[in-house]
Design an enzyme around this catalytic site. Structure first.
Site, PDB file in Angstrom:
ATOM      1  N   CYS A 119      25.061  46.199  76.499  1.00  0.00           N
ATOM      2  CA  CYS A 119      25.636  46.553  75.183  1.00  0.00           C
ATOM      3  C   CYS A 119      24.639  46.476  74.043  1.00  0.00           C
ATOM      4  O   CYS A 119      24.950  46.889  72.927  1.00  0.00           O
ATOM      5  CB  CYS A 119      26.865  45.706  74.893  1.00  0.00           C
ATOM      6  SG  CYS A 119      26.571  43.978  74.986  1.00  0.00           S
ATOM      7  N   HIS A 162      35.358  44.687  78.472  1.00  0.00           N
ATOM      8  CA  HIS A 162      35.075  46.116  78.659  1.00  0.00           C
ATOM      9  C   HIS A 162      34.887  46.421  80.149  1.00  0.00           C
ATOM     10  O   HIS A 162      34.529  45.533  80.929  1.00  0.00           O
ATOM     11  CB  HIS A 162      33.764  46.503  77.961  1.00  0.00           C
ATOM     12  CG  HIS A 162      33.826  46.524  76.467  1.00  0.00           C
ATOM     13  ND1 HIS A 162      32.957  45.796  75.680  1.00  0.00           N
ATOM     14  CD2 HIS A 162      34.637  47.203  75.620  1.00  0.00           C
ATOM     15  CE1 HIS A 162      33.232  46.038  74.405  1.00  0.00           C
ATOM     16  NE2 HIS A 162      34.247  46.881  74.344  1.00  0.00           N
TER      17      HIS A 162
HETATM   18  N1  LIG Z   1      29.717  46.667  75.372  1.00  0.00           N
HETATM   19  C1  LIG Z   1      29.865  45.364  75.235  1.00  0.00           C
HETATM   20  O1  LIG Z   1      29.952  44.631  76.217  1.00  0.00           O
HETATM   21  N2  LIG Z   1      29.962  44.907  74.003  1.00  0.00           N
HETATM   22  C2  LIG Z   1      30.108  43.526  73.690  1.00  0.00           C
HETATM   23  C3  LIG Z   1      30.816  43.372  72.396  1.00  0.00           C
HETATM   24  C4  LIG Z   1      30.989  41.944  72.025  1.00  0.00           C
HETATM   25  C5  LIG Z   1      31.644  41.748  70.682  1.00  0.00           C
HETATM   26  N3  LIG Z   1      31.660  40.362  70.361  1.00  0.00           N
HETATM   27  C6  LIG Z   1      33.038  42.309  70.644  1.00  0.00           C
HETATM   28  O2  LIG Z   1      33.961  41.579  70.969  1.00  0.00           O
HETATM   29  O3  LIG Z   1      33.227  43.462  70.291  1.00  0.00           O
END
Ligand SMILES: NC(=O)NCCC[C@H](N)C(=O)O
Length: 258
Positions: free
Chosen positions: A248, A163
């Site tokens: 997150c 992201h």
């Molecule tokens: N905003 C973020 O950095 N979100 C992390 C999401 C990690 C989750 N394992 C994903 O791949 O969607």
């Protein structure tokens, strides 16, 4: 009075099955993750944030990464349509939570995709990363939702990390921080301050000079401390194995008049 609430979402029993894209899969210790999540919430509360728990989504391994499901601008909540299909069922309880807190609700519609982790707000400027999870239609819908409210939406390509906010976040004065090898377009961000660790690029602004940061970024914390900030370190090792970062695990709601 402006609110100081933060949405958080308890990790579920399937956390270890969470998505990994840019990392090798590593075993996640779920009980340790739960303890780390509790400590993360404690750190928010210790700095004056009222945490609001979104109903858990135990069938969704990545639901703890609540930031990806909603983008707030002023009192408007844009409910996302996550780029990963397995994450789409996460949004309904988030929608309910923000509506109950008094937000006006808007939605990203199919076929657009947008993850909250791709959205970095600095004042009225909203950077949005077009990458693996957020597509051009998602960017257009973000513009349509927030430009009429006075936002300036700046789209930047993201390829090296999951992201936009895996690569860059911003200090209270608006300086963008990032670990240069992972920032695809450093020139998009002015002023820009390089930090020595990947996870050192992630800060949650707790208020005043306080910055919530991962314990895995001690050198970056030292650098920021030397610049007059006050890092508050939390160990989020189990979430980092799933490409999560401090940002997150929560969504701060600062402009709800409740
Ligand atoms: N905003 C973020 O950095 N979100 C992390 C999401 C990690 C989750 N394992 C994903 O791949 O969607």
């Amino acid at each position: 009075m402006a609110s100081k609430k933060a949405l958080i979402r308890r990790p579920g029993p399937r956390l270890a099955e969470g998505l990994v894209t840019h990392l090798e899969r590593a075993a996640v210790d779920v009980p340790l993750a739960l303890a780390q999540w509790e400590a993360y919430g404690d750190a928010l509360r210790a700095h004056g944030w009222e945490t609001v728990e979104v109903e858990p989504a135990d069938d969704c391994p990545d639901a703890v990464f609540v930031e990806d499901t909603v983008v707030m601008f002023r009192n408007v909540a844009l409910i996302t349509r996550p780029g990963a299909e397995s994450r789409r069922p996460e949004t309904s309880a988030v929608e309910q939570a923000v509506a109950e807190l008094g937000a006006s609700v808007n939605w990203v519609w199919e076929p657009g995709t947008l993850d909250g982790g791709d959205v970095l707000k600095i004042g009225d400027t909203i950077y949005v990363g077009r990458g693996g999870r957020t597509d051009a239609a998602g960017v257009q819908q973000l513009r349509a939702a927030f430009e009429p409210l006075g936002a300036r939406v700046v789209a930047v390509p993201v390829a090296s990390v999951l992201h936009l906010k895996s690569a860059v976040t911003a200090l209270p004065d608006g300086t963008v921080i990032g670990h240069p090898p992972l920032v695809d377009t450093v020139s998009a961000f002015t002023p820009f301050l390089p930090v020595p660790e990947e996870s050192g690029a992630h800060v949650v602004l707790l208020g005043g000079a306080k910055l919530l940061m991962a314990a895995s970024a001690p050198k970056s914390a030292e650098l920021l401390s030397d610049l007059g900030y006050e890092p508050v370190l939390v160990d989020i090792s189990e979430f980092e194995k799933l490409e999560g970062c401090v940002t997150c695990l929560s969504v701060r709601l600062r402009d709800l008049y409740v």
